[in-house]
Design an enzyme around this catalytic site. Structure first.
Site, PDB file in Angstrom:
ATOM      1  N   LYS A 215       3.906 -12.205 -17.730  1.00  0.00           N
ATOM      2  CA  LYS A 215       3.151 -12.998 -16.757  1.00  0.00           C
ATOM      3  C   LYS A 215       1.885 -12.237 -16.405  1.00  0.00           C
ATOM      4  O   LYS A 215       1.923 -11.244 -15.687  1.00  0.00           O
ATOM      5  CB  LYS A 215       3.975 -13.248 -15.482  1.00  0.00           C
ATOM      6  CG  LYS A 215       3.378 -14.388 -14.681  1.00  0.00           C
ATOM      7  CD  LYS A 215       3.557 -14.280 -13.198  1.00  0.00           C
ATOM      8  CE  LYS A 215       2.644 -13.306 -12.543  1.00  0.00           C
ATOM      9  NZ  LYS A 215       1.193 -13.583 -12.656  1.00  0.00           N
ATOM     10  N   GLY A 268       1.529  -3.219  -9.808  1.00  0.00           N
ATOM     11  CA  GLY A 268       0.944  -4.060  -8.768  1.00  0.00           C
ATOM     12  C   GLY A 268       1.268  -3.453  -7.419  1.00  0.00           C
ATOM     13  O   GLY A 268       1.490  -2.241  -7.305  1.00  0.00           O
ATOM     14  N   SER A 269       1.334  -4.297  -6.407  1.00  0.00           N
ATOM     15  CA  SER A 269       1.489  -3.765  -5.059  1.00  0.00           C
ATOM     16  C   SER A 269       2.949  -3.412  -4.758  1.00  0.00           C
ATOM     17  O   SER A 269       3.880  -3.966  -5.331  1.00  0.00           O
ATOM     18  CB  SER A 269       0.968  -4.781  -4.040  1.00  0.00           C
ATOM     19  OG  SER A 269       1.668  -5.991  -4.200  1.00  0.00           O
ATOM     20  N   THR A 270       3.099  -2.508  -3.819  1.00  0.00           N
ATOM     21  CA  THR A 270       4.431  -2.013  -3.453  1.00  0.00           C
ATOM     22  C   THR A 270       5.297  -3.143  -2.895  1.00  0.00           C
ATOM     23  O   THR A 270       6.485  -3.239  -3.217  1.00  0.00           O
ATOM     24  CB  THR A 270       4.271  -0.877  -2.414  1.00  0.00           C
ATOM     25  OG1 THR A 270       3.462   0.144  -3.017  1.00  0.00           O
ATOM     26  CG2 THR A 270       5.601  -0.282  -1.997  1.00  0.00           C
ATOM     27  N   VAL A 272       5.319  -6.374  -3.500  1.00  0.00           N
ATOM     28  CA  VAL A 272       5.847  -7.269  -4.536  1.00  0.00           C
ATOM     29  C   VAL A 272       6.951  -6.564  -5.323  1.00  0.00           C
ATOM     30  O   VAL A 272       8.001  -7.147  -5.604  1.00  0.00           O
ATOM     31  CB  VAL A 272       4.709  -7.758  -5.465  1.00  0.00           C
ATOM     32  CG1 VAL A 272       5.271  -8.480  -6.673  1.00  0.00           C
ATOM     33  CG2 VAL A 272       3.754  -8.673  -4.703  1.00  0.00           C
ATOM     34  N   GLU A 296       4.843   0.663 -11.244  1.00  0.00           N
ATOM     35  CA  GLU A 296       3.802   1.562 -10.728  1.00  0.00           C
ATOM     36  C   GLU A 296       3.062   0.763  -9.664  1.00  0.00           C
ATOM     37  O   GLU A 296       2.565  -0.330  -9.938  1.00  0.00           O
ATOM     38  CB  GLU A 296       2.864   2.017 -11.846  1.00  0.00           C
ATOM     39  CG  GLU A 296       3.583   2.708 -13.017  1.00  0.00           C
ATOM     40  CD  GLU A 296       4.431   3.901 -12.623  1.00  0.00           C
ATOM     41  OE1 GLU A 296       4.155   4.536 -11.584  1.00  0.00           O
ATOM     42  OE2 GLU A 296       5.423   4.200 -13.327  1.00  0.00           O
ATOM     43  N   CYS A 330      -5.977   1.868  -8.393  1.00  0.00           N
ATOM     44  CA  CYS A 330      -4.850   2.388  -7.625  1.00  0.00           C
ATOM     45  C   CYS A 330      -5.088   3.851  -7.290  1.00  0.00           C
ATOM     46  O   CYS A 330      -4.556   4.373  -6.330  1.00  0.00           O
ATOM     47  CB  CYS A 330      -3.575   2.224  -8.430  1.00  0.00           C
ATOM     48  SG  CYS A 330      -3.801   2.771 -10.113  1.00  0.00           S
TER      49      CYS A 330
HETATM   50  P1  NAD Z   1      -0.204  -7.747  -6.880  1.00  0.00           P
HETATM   51  O1  NAD Z   1       1.048  -7.076  -6.446  1.00  0.00           O
HETATM   52  O2  NAD Z   1      -0.818  -8.748  -5.966  1.00  0.00           O
HETATM   53  O3  NAD Z   1       0.020  -8.505  -8.260  1.00  0.00           O
HETATM   54  C1  NAD Z   1       0.593  -7.869  -9.384  1.00  0.00           C
HETATM   55  C2  NAD Z   1       1.318  -8.906 -10.212  1.00  0.00           C
HETATM   56  O4  NAD Z   1       2.404  -9.418  -9.449  1.00  0.00           O
HETATM   57  C3  NAD Z   1       0.446 -10.108 -10.569  1.00  0.00           C
HETATM   58  O5  NAD Z   1       0.766 -10.557 -11.854  1.00  0.00           O
HETATM   59  C4  NAD Z   1       0.830 -11.116  -9.532  1.00  0.00           C
HETATM   60  O6  NAD Z   1       0.621 -12.444  -9.947  1.00  0.00           O
HETATM   61  C5  NAD Z   1       2.297 -10.821  -9.346  1.00  0.00           C
HETATM   62  N1  NAD Z   1       2.798 -11.247  -8.037  1.00  0.00           N
HETATM   63  C6  NAD Z   1       2.108 -11.446  -6.895  1.00  0.00           C
HETATM   64  N2  NAD Z   1       2.929 -11.881  -5.918  1.00  0.00           N
HETATM   65  C7  NAD Z   1       4.154 -11.946  -6.453  1.00  0.00           C
HETATM   66  C8  NAD Z   1       5.429 -12.317  -5.940  1.00  0.00           C
HETATM   67  N3  NAD Z   1       5.601 -12.693  -4.670  1.00  0.00           N
HETATM   68  N4  NAD Z   1       6.481 -12.246  -6.776  1.00  0.00           N
HETATM   69  C9  NAD Z   1       6.326 -11.834  -8.039  1.00  0.00           C
HETATM   70  N5  NAD Z   1       5.159 -11.486  -8.596  1.00  0.00           N
HETATM   71  C10 NAD Z   1       4.073 -11.530  -7.799  1.00  0.00           C
HETATM   72  O7  NAD Z   1      -1.243  -6.585  -7.256  1.00  0.00           O
HETATM   73  P2  NAD Z   1      -2.741  -6.719  -7.751  1.00  0.00           P
HETATM   74  O8  NAD Z   1      -3.592  -7.156  -6.598  1.00  0.00           O
HETATM   75  O9  NAD Z   1      -2.829  -7.467  -9.014  1.00  0.00           O
HETATM   76  O10 NAD Z   1      -3.050  -5.196  -8.095  1.00  0.00           O
HETATM   77  C11 NAD Z   1      -3.359  -4.275  -7.099  1.00  0.00           C
HETATM   78  C12 NAD Z   1      -2.176  -3.419  -6.731  1.00  0.00           C
HETATM   79  O11 NAD Z   1      -1.665  -2.799  -7.907  1.00  0.00           O
HETATM   80  C13 NAD Z   1      -2.542  -2.296  -5.799  1.00  0.00           C
HETATM   81  O12 NAD Z   1      -1.525  -2.116  -4.844  1.00  0.00           O
HETATM   82  C14 NAD Z   1      -2.640  -1.091  -6.719  1.00  0.00           C
HETATM   83  O13 NAD Z   1      -2.454   0.152  -6.085  1.00  0.00           O
HETATM   84  C15 NAD Z   1      -1.548  -1.393  -7.703  1.00  0.00           C
HETATM   85  N6  NAD Z   1      -1.763  -0.700  -8.970  1.00  0.00           N
HETATM   86  C16 NAD Z   1      -1.000   0.404  -9.227  1.00  0.00           C
HETATM   87  C17 NAD Z   1      -1.183   1.119 -10.402  1.00  0.00           C
HETATM   88  C18 NAD Z   1      -0.353   2.342 -10.697  1.00  0.00           C
HETATM   89  O14 NAD Z   1      -0.374   2.815 -11.825  1.00  0.00           O
HETATM   90  N7  NAD Z   1       0.377   2.864  -9.728  1.00  0.00           N
HETATM   91  C19 NAD Z   1      -2.131   0.686 -11.325  1.00  0.00           C
HETATM   92  C20 NAD Z   1      -2.874  -0.453 -11.044  1.00  0.00           C
HETATM   93  C21 NAD Z   1      -2.670  -1.144  -9.863  1.00  0.00           C
END
Ligand code: NAD
Length: 544
Positions: A215, A268-270, A272, A296, A330
């Protein structure tokens, strides 16, 4: 089906892809600009890809350029529940053959993808990342081209090293560890901010023999779609990776309820990630295997300076580390601790650089920054700016303008309170908050850095005094998964600085390393005995 062969091929050590500069006069500059201009006129109608078939559901949405609201970059189709179910079926059907391929054949798909990305596809994937995610040419190049090429090439090397790790065989026996891909399917959920991560999360498990439902992020749909097409051109068999954009919560809910969920590969975010882990926990008795969970997540990355720090390099690190790609890494620096004796000079140098930063359409190569990703990000960051205006001091920046795109000025905030929320919470925008600490309180400050935020992703210390470097490394050992000495906390390179953090920053399985690939394998040990026992009795049982 793999061709019969008894060769153990040497795929060679991986090397990092050289970064192109796109400086005036370089041929790559004109080529990228031309591709960008052409792409601005394209508006692909992006389907789902399930079992190699393109599916257009008719439930369509439009993607726009973050820096130009009126520019629709693509139309894309959302998955329905029956498409999600079909994607699982396609992954399950493809697994049998894919998992039985020789490793070199699976590897060749990714090595070919890397070569295509390094050559004929480079401008397309970079241009899609610039247009769809508002990255400058250089930020796109280090992410969408170089890092993704590196992921694909280095993962092949790391997988080879893993497969070579074999147990000893005692006399009369032959032992083997067979690194099987996971049973079931892997669910890859990718973020908007790195095209390389979008390409890596589905392909790393696939390399190890898994099949995947991917996804992509809705706000990085354009580059996601081009990656999917590139992988198909590279020879990825139908069904190995199924491209399923749509409603994140609904798709995730359906997939995490499936008994064949073999693993989750998330960035993505913590919040989620936590919600997915909770769902898996609730369902744990219903799965065929224990799903591997790799995530991550967020960060609140720091730079801490000692009084022996060089103010010039420190100031440059603050500007690059905090504002490149609008602070949406991130790893971006977002809390700064500077001794009072250095603060005025560092602040003035940072402000002078910030005043020279150009922000705007990334097609104009003079710009250092583009726009933040979407309205949600714009509103969230604007709220933090409003808070800073009330409770702290905005030293530079602080403006936000959504007229043509989602533009937020690079902003330096100063606080007298090291526990202020802008020092603790992930903002994910071009906002950095500084606290000037009393020079004598170096050790207390290190404790504050360690304890202030729930995250532990990246951090940096600036000091010329070697003892101070050692003190920071010791005090902050658990505060960052990627720690930098006299360098900005961003810009990790595959094969050089394996990336990932602990605490609330994720499971720290280090993307682009052997540690990550291990998670997509389920080892099977095989012992063969040449001349097995003929009698159940042991010698000690014999008569005296
Ligand atoms: P996000 O959590 O909003 O989205 C990530 C993914 O999860 C997307 O595909 C999104 O559609 C999906 N998603 C969103 N809501 C969801 C839900 N309720 N249920 C299931 N899936 C859901 O994050 P983002 O805005 O795309 O990315 C930014 C975040 O990612 C920041 O917190 C950043 O620190 C983190 N990040 C971490 C790393 C790392 O290596 N630690 C790298 C890149 C980004």
């Amino acid at each position: 089906m793999s061709a019969p062969s008894n060769a153990i091929r040497n795929l060679g050590p991986a090397v990092n892809e050289p970064i192109r500069s796109y400086a005036p006069g370089e041929p790559e500059r004109a080529a990228l600009k031309a591709r960008l201009r052409a792409m601005e006129k394209e508006r692909p109608d992006i389907p789902l890809v399930i079992g190699g078939k393109e599916v257009r559901t008719g439930i369509a949405a439009q993607a726009t350029a973050p820096h130009k609201h009126r520019h629709v970059t693509a139309t894309w189709h959302r998955a329905r529940p029956r498409d999600v179910a079909a994607a699982v079926r396609a992954a399950t059907a493809a697994r049998k053959e894919w998992a039985s391929w020789r490793f070199e054949d699976r590897a060749a798909v990714l090595l070919r993808a890397a070569d295509l990305l390094a050559t004929s596809w480079r401008d397309t994937i970079n241009a899609a990342t610039m247009l769809g995610q508002s990255k400058t040419a250089f930020q796109a190049e280090i992410d969408a081209a170089c890092e993704l090429i590196d992921f694909w090439r280095f993962n092949v090397q790391f997988a080879t090293e893993l497969y070579e790790e074999q147990p000893i065989s005692a006399p009369g026996t032959m032992n083997m560890v067979d690194y099987r891909g996971l049973e079931g399917f892997v669910y890859a959920i990718t973020p908007f901010n790195f095209t390389s991560i979008a390409g890596n999360l589905p392909t790393a498990p696939a390399l190890m023999g898994c099949t995947v439902v991917w996804k992509p992020s809705n706000t990085a749909i354009l580059s996601g779609w081009h990656i999917m097409q590139l992988l198909r051109e590279a020879g990825l068999p139908d069904g190995v990776i199924n491209f399923v954009p749509g409603d994140a919560a609904a798709i995730t809910g359906q997939l995490l309820d499936h008994r064949d969920l073999g693993g989750i590969h998330f960035t993505g975010s913590t919040a989620v990630f936590n919600s997915m882990w909770e769902t898996v926990g609730r369902n744990i008795g219903a799965y065929r295997s224990y799903p591997r969970i790799v995530g991550e997540t967020g960060g609140k990355d720091f730079i801490v300076a000692h009084q022996s720090a060089d103010p010039v390099t420190l100031a440059a690190a603050i500007v690059r580390g905090s504002f490149e790609f609008q602070g949406q890494k991130c790893s971006a620096a977002s809390r700064i601790y500077v001794p009072r004796s250095l603060w005025n000079e560092v602040r003035d140098r940072v402000v002078a650089m910030m005043k020279s930063i150009r922000m705007g359409d990334v097609a104009d190569f003079r710009n250092f920054m583009g726009a933040v990703i979407d309205r949600k990000a714009f509103d969230r960051i604007s709220d933090y700016l409003a808070d800073a205006k009330k409770r702290a001091k905005i030293v530079c920046g602080g403006g936000a303008d959504a007229k043509t795109g989602w533009f937020i000025e690079p902003t330096l905030v100063e606080t007298k309170d090291p526990g202020y929320r802008l020092m603790c919470e992930e903002i994910f925008g071009p906002v950095v908050t500084a606290y000037a600490y009393p020079d004598a309180k170096w050790k207390e400050t290190l404790r504050t850095v360690d304890a202030t935020s729930p995250y532990a992703l990246t951090g940096a210390v600036f000091a010329r005094d070697r003892k101070a470097v050692a003190e920071a490394q010791t005090a902050l050992r658990n505060a960052a998964g990627n720690f930098y000495v006299n360098d900005k906390p961003t810009g990790a390179v595959v094969g050089q600085q394996p990336f990932g953090g602990a605490r609330s920053s994720g499971t720290n399985d280090k993307a682009g390393s052997k540690l990550n690939l291990v998670r997509w394998t389920s080892a099977r040990t095989v012992k063969e005995t040449y001349n097995a026992a003929r009698d159940y009795r042991y010698p000690f049982m014999d008569a005296e």
